[in-house]
Design a protein around this motif. Structure first.
Motif, PDB file in Angstrom:
ATOM      1  N   ILE A  56       0.855  -1.186   0.000  1.00 15.00           N
ATOM      2  CA  ILE A  56       0.000   0.000   0.000  1.00 15.00           C
ATOM      3  C   ILE A  56       0.891   1.235   0.000  1.00 15.00           C
ATOM      4  O   ILE A  56       1.778   1.375   0.851  1.00 15.00           O
ATOM      5  N   VAL A  57       0.639   2.137  -0.936  1.00 13.65           N
ATOM      6  CA  VAL A  57       1.453   3.341  -1.089  1.00 13.65           C
ATOM      7  C   VAL A  57       0.537   4.569  -1.024  1.00 13.65           C
ATOM      8  O   VAL A  57      -0.124   4.901  -2.006  1.00 13.65           O
ATOM      9  N   PRO A  58       0.469   5.247   0.123  1.00  8.32           N
ATOM     10  CA  PRO A  58      -0.296   6.489   0.194  1.00  8.32           C
ATOM     11  C   PRO A  58       0.521   7.638  -0.362  1.00  8.32           C
ATOM     12  O   PRO A  58       1.655   7.871   0.073  1.00  8.32           O
ATOM     13  N   THR A  59      -0.001   8.358  -1.327  1.00  9.56           N
ATOM     14  CA  THR A  59       0.760   9.445  -1.945  1.00  9.56           C
ATOM     15  C   THR A  59      -0.191  10.463  -2.544  1.00  9.56           C
ATOM     16  O   THR A  59      -1.358  10.157  -2.827  1.00  9.56           O
ATOM     17  N   ILE A  60       0.328  11.676  -2.755  1.00  6.29           N
ATOM     18  CA  ILE A  60      -0.453  12.700  -3.466  1.00  6.29           C
ATOM     19  C   ILE A  60       0.372  13.376  -4.551  1.00  6.29           C
ATOM     20  O   ILE A  60      -0.179  14.066  -5.402  1.00  6.29           O
ATOM     21  N   ASP A  61       1.678  13.187  -4.518  1.00  7.83           N
ATOM     22  CA  ASP A  61       2.515  13.921  -5.474  1.00  7.83           C
ATOM     23  C   ASP A  61       3.658  13.074  -6.007  1.00  7.83           C
ATOM     24  O   ASP A  61       4.772  13.561  -6.183  1.00  7.83           O
ATOM     25  N   ALA A  62       3.398  11.804  -6.267  1.00 10.89           N
ATOM     26  CA  ALA A  62       4.455  10.934  -6.786  1.00 10.89           C
ATOM     27  C   ALA A  62       4.932  11.439  -8.144  1.00 10.89           C
ATOM     28  O   ALA A  62       4.138  11.843  -8.994  1.00 10.89           O
ATOM     29  N   GLY A  63       6.234  11.407  -8.347  1.00 16.43           N
ATOM     30  CA  GLY A  63       6.825  11.851  -9.606  1.00 16.43           C
ATOM     31  C   GLY A  63       7.511  10.709 -10.317  1.00 16.43           C
ATOM     32  O   GLY A  63       7.174   9.524 -10.132  1.00 16.43           O
ATOM     33  N   GLU A  64       8.512  11.055 -11.116  1.00 14.35           N
ATOM     34  CA  GLU A  64       9.209  10.047 -11.903  1.00 14.35           C
ATOM     35  C   GLU A  64       9.957   9.045 -11.025  1.00 14.35           C
ATOM     36  O   GLU A  64      10.181   7.902 -11.436  1.00 14.35           O
ATOM     37  N   GLU A  65      10.344   9.466  -9.796  1.00  9.98           N
ATOM     38  CA  GLU A  65      11.032   8.530  -8.910  1.00  9.98           C
ATOM     39  C   GLU A  65      10.140   7.355  -8.532  1.00  9.98           C
ATOM     40  O   GLU A  65      10.627   6.286  -8.157  1.00  9.98           O
ATOM     41  N   PHE A  66       8.810   7.549  -8.660  1.00  2.89           N
ATOM     42  CA  PHE A  66       7.883   6.466  -8.360  1.00  2.89           C
ATOM     43  C   PHE A  66       8.104   5.272  -9.283  1.00  2.89           C
ATOM     44  O   PHE A  66       7.976   4.115  -8.858  1.00  2.89           O
ATOM     45  N   TRP A  73       9.739  -2.731  -6.375  1.00  4.64           N
ATOM     46  CA  TRP A  73       8.757  -3.499  -5.591  1.00  4.64           C
ATOM     47  C   TRP A  73       8.300  -4.732  -6.366  1.00  4.64           C
ATOM     48  O   TRP A  73       8.136  -5.809  -5.792  1.00  4.64           O
ATOM     49  N   LEU A  74       8.097  -4.557  -7.657  1.00  2.00           N
ATOM     50  CA  LEU A  74       7.559  -5.645  -8.477  1.00  2.00           C
ATOM     51  C   LEU A  74       8.534  -6.801  -8.625  1.00  2.00           C
ATOM     52  O   LEU A  74       8.115  -7.931  -8.906  1.00  2.00           O
ATOM     53  N   VAL A  75       9.824  -6.535  -8.438  1.00  2.00           N
ATOM     54  CA  VAL A  75      10.812  -7.622  -8.508  1.00  2.00           C
ATOM     55  C   VAL A  75      10.506  -8.683  -7.467  1.00  2.00           C
ATOM     56  O   VAL A  75      10.709  -9.883  -7.700  1.00  2.00           O
ATOM     57  N   GLY A  76      10.002  -8.276  -6.311  1.00  2.00           N
ATOM     58  CA  GLY A  76       9.650  -9.228  -5.260  1.00  2.00           C
ATOM     59  C   GLY A  76       8.365  -9.979  -5.502  1.00  2.00           C
ATOM     60  O   GLY A  76       7.988 -10.841  -4.708  1.00  2.00           O
ATOM     61  N   LYS A  77       7.647  -9.667  -6.577  1.00  2.00           N
ATOM     62  CA  LYS A  77       6.421 -10.343  -7.005  1.00  2.00           C
ATOM     63  C   LYS A  77       5.316 -10.312  -5.943  1.00  2.00           C
ATOM     64  O   LYS A  77       4.797 -11.359  -5.534  1.00  2.00           O
ATOM     65  N   PRO A  78       4.925  -9.121  -5.461  1.00  2.00           N
ATOM     66  CA  PRO A  78       3.771  -9.063  -4.555  1.00  2.00           C
ATOM     67  C   PRO A  78       2.495  -9.385  -5.309  1.00  2.00           C
ATOM     68  O   PRO A  78       2.446  -9.280  -6.545  1.00  2.00           O
ATOM     69  N   ALA A 134       4.673   1.477   2.029  1.00  2.00           N
ATOM     70  CA  ALA A 134       5.918   1.985   1.443  1.00  2.00           C
ATOM     71  C   ALA A 134       5.730   3.418   0.984  1.00  2.00           C
ATOM     72  O   ALA A 134       4.647   3.788   0.505  1.00  2.00           O
ATOM     73  N   ASP A 135       6.768   4.231   1.142  1.00  2.00           N
ATOM     74  CA  ASP A 135       6.768   5.570   0.561  1.00  2.00           C
ATOM     75  C   ASP A 135       6.908   5.459  -0.945  1.00  2.00           C
ATOM     76  O   ASP A 135       7.470   4.477  -1.470  1.00  2.00           O
ATOM     77  N   ASP A 136       6.424   6.489  -1.648  1.00  2.00           N
ATOM     78  CA  ASP A 136       6.428   6.415  -3.115  1.00  2.00           C
ATOM     79  C   ASP A 136       7.817   6.537  -3.721  1.00  2.00           C
ATOM     80  O   ASP A 136       7.967   6.399  -4.933  1.00  2.00           O
ATOM     81  N   ASP A 137       8.848   6.806  -2.893  1.00  2.00           N
ATOM     82  CA  ASP A 137      10.213   6.897  -3.426  1.00  2.00           C
ATOM     83  C   ASP A 137      11.145   5.862  -2.805  1.00  2.00           C
ATOM     84  O   ASP A 137      12.369   5.968  -2.952  1.00  2.00           O
ATOM     85  N   ALA A 138      10.579   4.885  -2.093  1.00  2.00           N
ATOM     86  CA  ALA A 138      11.398   3.863  -1.433  1.00  2.00           C
ATOM     87  C   ALA A 138      11.827   2.805  -2.446  1.00  2.00           C
ATOM     88  O   ALA A 138      10.985   2.093  -3.004  1.00  2.00           O
ATOM     89  N   ILE A 139      13.122   2.703  -2.674  1.00  2.00           N
ATOM     90  CA  ILE A 139      13.664   1.747  -3.643  1.00  2.00           C
ATOM     91  C   ILE A 139      14.184   0.531  -2.884  1.00  2.00           C
ATOM     92  O   ILE A 139      15.019   0.658  -1.988  1.00  2.00           O
ATOM     93  N   TRP A 140      13.696  -0.637  -3.263  1.00  2.00           N
ATOM     94  CA  TRP A 140      14.028  -1.875  -2.546  1.00  2.00           C
ATOM     95  C   TRP A 140      15.081  -2.689  -3.282  1.00  2.00           C
ATOM     96  O   TRP A 140      15.119  -2.693  -4.518  1.00  2.00           O
ATOM     97  N   SER A 205       9.738   2.435  10.970  1.00  2.00           N
ATOM     98  CA  SER A 205       9.693   3.563  10.050  1.00  2.00           C
ATOM     99  C   SER A 205       8.690   3.354   8.927  1.00  2.00           C
ATOM    100  O   SER A 205       8.623   2.288   8.309  1.00  2.00           O
ATOM    101  N   GLY A 206       7.912   4.417   8.660  1.00  2.00           N
ATOM    102  CA  GLY A 206       6.890   4.338   7.629  1.00  2.00           C
ATOM    103  C   GLY A 206       7.421   4.296   6.214  1.00  2.00           C
ATOM    104  O   GLY A 206       6.640   4.076   5.279  1.00  2.00           O
ATOM    105  N   ARG A 207       8.736   4.492   6.027  1.00  2.00           N
ATOM    106  CA  ARG A 207       9.259   4.416   4.658  1.00  2.00           C
ATOM    107  C   ARG A 207       9.037   3.033   4.067  1.00  2.00           C
ATOM    108  O   ARG A 207       8.749   2.901   2.879  1.00  2.00           O
ATOM    109  N   THR A 208       9.178   2.008   4.886  1.00  2.00           N
ATOM    110  CA  THR A 208       8.791   0.646   4.514  1.00  2.00           C
ATOM    111  C   THR A 208       8.634  -0.159   5.789  1.00  2.00           C
ATOM    112  O   THR A 208       9.585  -0.272   6.571  1.00  2.00           O
ATOM    113  N   ALA A 209       7.448  -0.704   6.010  1.00  2.00           N
ATOM    114  CA  ALA A 209       7.192  -1.552   7.167  1.00  2.00           C
ATOM    115  C   ALA A 209       6.046  -2.499   6.832  1.00  2.00           C
ATOM    116  O   ALA A 209       5.125  -2.130   6.102  1.00  2.00           O
TER     117      ALA A 209
END
Length: 466
Positions: A56-66, A73-78, A134-140, A205-209
């Motif tokens: 779940i990604v709560p965001t209002i202003d995601a940009g290209e970093e998203f 995130w998709l590499v982990g196949k959720p 996850a934050d909209d800019d958190a790279i895993w 931390s809310g960046r990823t939990a």
């Protein structure tokens, strides 16, 4: 030293006591962090990301970093990624989702921007056993989800956190980003040491939990999460990760944090002075949450006594840190007075120079885990020293302004009470439409996660409206 102390030895006792205390506990933290070990991957995992994980990604202003973050995130196949935004941002966020993977990324909305409301809306839309915020800019890293899920093999674990590192916004880190990186290095040490010592930590931390869905689907949690008030009248929007961590502690769940390269996310920070506004918001959240944990709810004292100690330590930390320059200033003043009139032998510039050398040496040693990987950042150690004193003053200011609950660095985040009212109105309208016999559209029913185990019981319920 004998020449210096021959003036008046008792004046150095405060220096010695404070210094011994601070560095003794820092040595304990370093030792605990050194012997800490992450939970390894199980041979036969109970949870599989493709079946059991919703991001779940709560965001209002995601940009290209998203896009970069979403691909990681998709590499982990959720099973699914749910983007929750405000209604007016549906179009841009849907375009971003379509450019990544529309089959596994779903965009949904709430009437107005409110992070807790967005998170609760995503929770209600989830059908898997594990939720990862996850934050909209958190790279895993590719191994993030398997290492997170490994912790849930212990059925007592309700939430799992990760370690973090700063991803620069540009080609090189600004001084603000380096300061943020220094802070994250220290945080990684603190959370790994507290996890090893008593299994707790101040905040996931809310960046990823990650959390068990059965905990978050509880109607009591959802209501408390979105109707959280400071002193009964200041409606809170930020501080969601602090609330979640306290909820787990109060309801008997364990936590764990994976501090290792396999579970280390990259996150951007404000590359300019706005970083200070971020820190101010985080500091207010810390004050509110720690005061609640220690003096209102008090579960932390018996469940995680070491974490309780660190919280108490942080209450006094700004005052003990500021005591240093005050004592140095007093000695420098006494050094300007003639010896026969009660002054000190040592010249004032010698005192100042010794203090600056000591600060530089000790702060550099404290940052060695970071400087080992990025030695070029040593030029920013003086900025870190100055920031430490500024941060102490900021903590005192934050304590005196806990009634200010605005976001601070994000435009468009309005009053949480108004956002909740708008969401309630929309929900009521949808329920009324669904119950209309002339409406041939099927109503949406959210599936519940399978109850694999009972939730730990408490002798008394905790209230979060205080």
């Amino acid at each position: 030293m004998l020449y210096l102390t021959s003036d008046n030895f008792p004046i150095f006792i405060p220096f010695g006591v404070i210094g011994f205390y601070r560095y003794l506990w820092y040595a304990i933290r370093l030792t605990a962090a050194w012997v800490y070990s992450p939970i390894p991957l199980p041979e036969n995992p109970t949870y599989i990301a493709s079946e059991d994980v919703t991001i779940i990604v709560p965001t209002i202003d995601a940009g290209e970093e998203f896009k970069e973050a979403a691909h990681s995130w998709l590499v982990g196949k959720p099973k699914e990624i749910i983007i929750v935004t405000e209604e007016k941002m549906l179009g841009p966020l849907q375009d971003l989702a379509n450019s990544v993977d529309p089959s596994r990324i779903r965009v949904t909305t709430v009437p107005f921007a409110n992070k807790r409301l967005q998170m609760s809306h995503g929770i209600k839309s989830t059908t898997t056993d594990i939720i990862v915020f996850a934050d909209d800019d958190a790279i895993w890293p590719p191994t993030m989800l398997p290492y997170i899920l490994a912790c849930f093999e212990d059925q007592k674990v309700g939430g799992v956190g990760t370690s973090q590192r700063v991803q620069p916004c540009g080609e090189k880190m600004t001084v603000w980003e380096v300061l943020a990186a220094f802070r994250l290095t220290i945080r990684n040490i603190e959370i790994s040491s507290s996890t090893h010592i008593d299994g707790g930590l101040p905040c996931l931390s809310g960046r990823t939990a990650a959390y068990r869905t059965i905990i978050l689907k509880d109607p009591e949690f959802l209501h408390g999460f979105t109707h959280d008030y400071w002193l009964g009248k200041y409606h809170l929007n930020s501080g969601d990760d602090k609330f979640l961590t306290r909820w787990l502690v109060a309801h008997g769940w364990s936590t764990y944090v994976q501090v290792c390269k396999e579970a280390e996310l990259l996150s951007t920070m404000k590359p300019n002075w706005r970083f200070l506004k971020q820190v101010l918001r985080w500091t207010r959240n810390t004050w509110r949450s720690d005061l609640r944990s220690l003096f209102m709810e008090r579960y932390i004292w018996t469940s995680h006594p070491y974490v309780a100690y660190t919280m108490v330590d942080k209450l006094f930390n700004p005052f003990t840190l500021l005591a240093g320059p005050c004592l140095v200033g007093y000695i420098m003043y006494k050094s300007t007075i003639p010896v026969d009139k009660g002054g000190y032998h040592l010249p004032w510039w010698n005192v100042l120079l010794s203090y600056l050398v000591w600060l530089s040496a000790t702060r550099t040693a404290k940052l060695m885990p970071h400087l080992w990987n990025r030695p070029q950042d040593i030029i920013h150690v003086p900025a870190f020293v100055l920031f430490g004193y500024y941060f102490s003053i900021m903590k005192i200011y934050a304590l005196l302004t806990l009634h200010e609950t605005g976001w601070g660095t994000r435009a468009g985040v309005g009053d949480p009470t108004a956002a909740m009212a708008a969401m309630d109105n929309r929900t009521n309208a949808e329920e009324k439409a669904a119950s209309n016999p002339f409406n041939d559209k099927p109503s949406t029913q959210y599936a519940q996660p399978r109850p694999m185990y009972p939730q730990p019981a408490l002798e008394m319920q905790v209230g979060y409206a205080s």
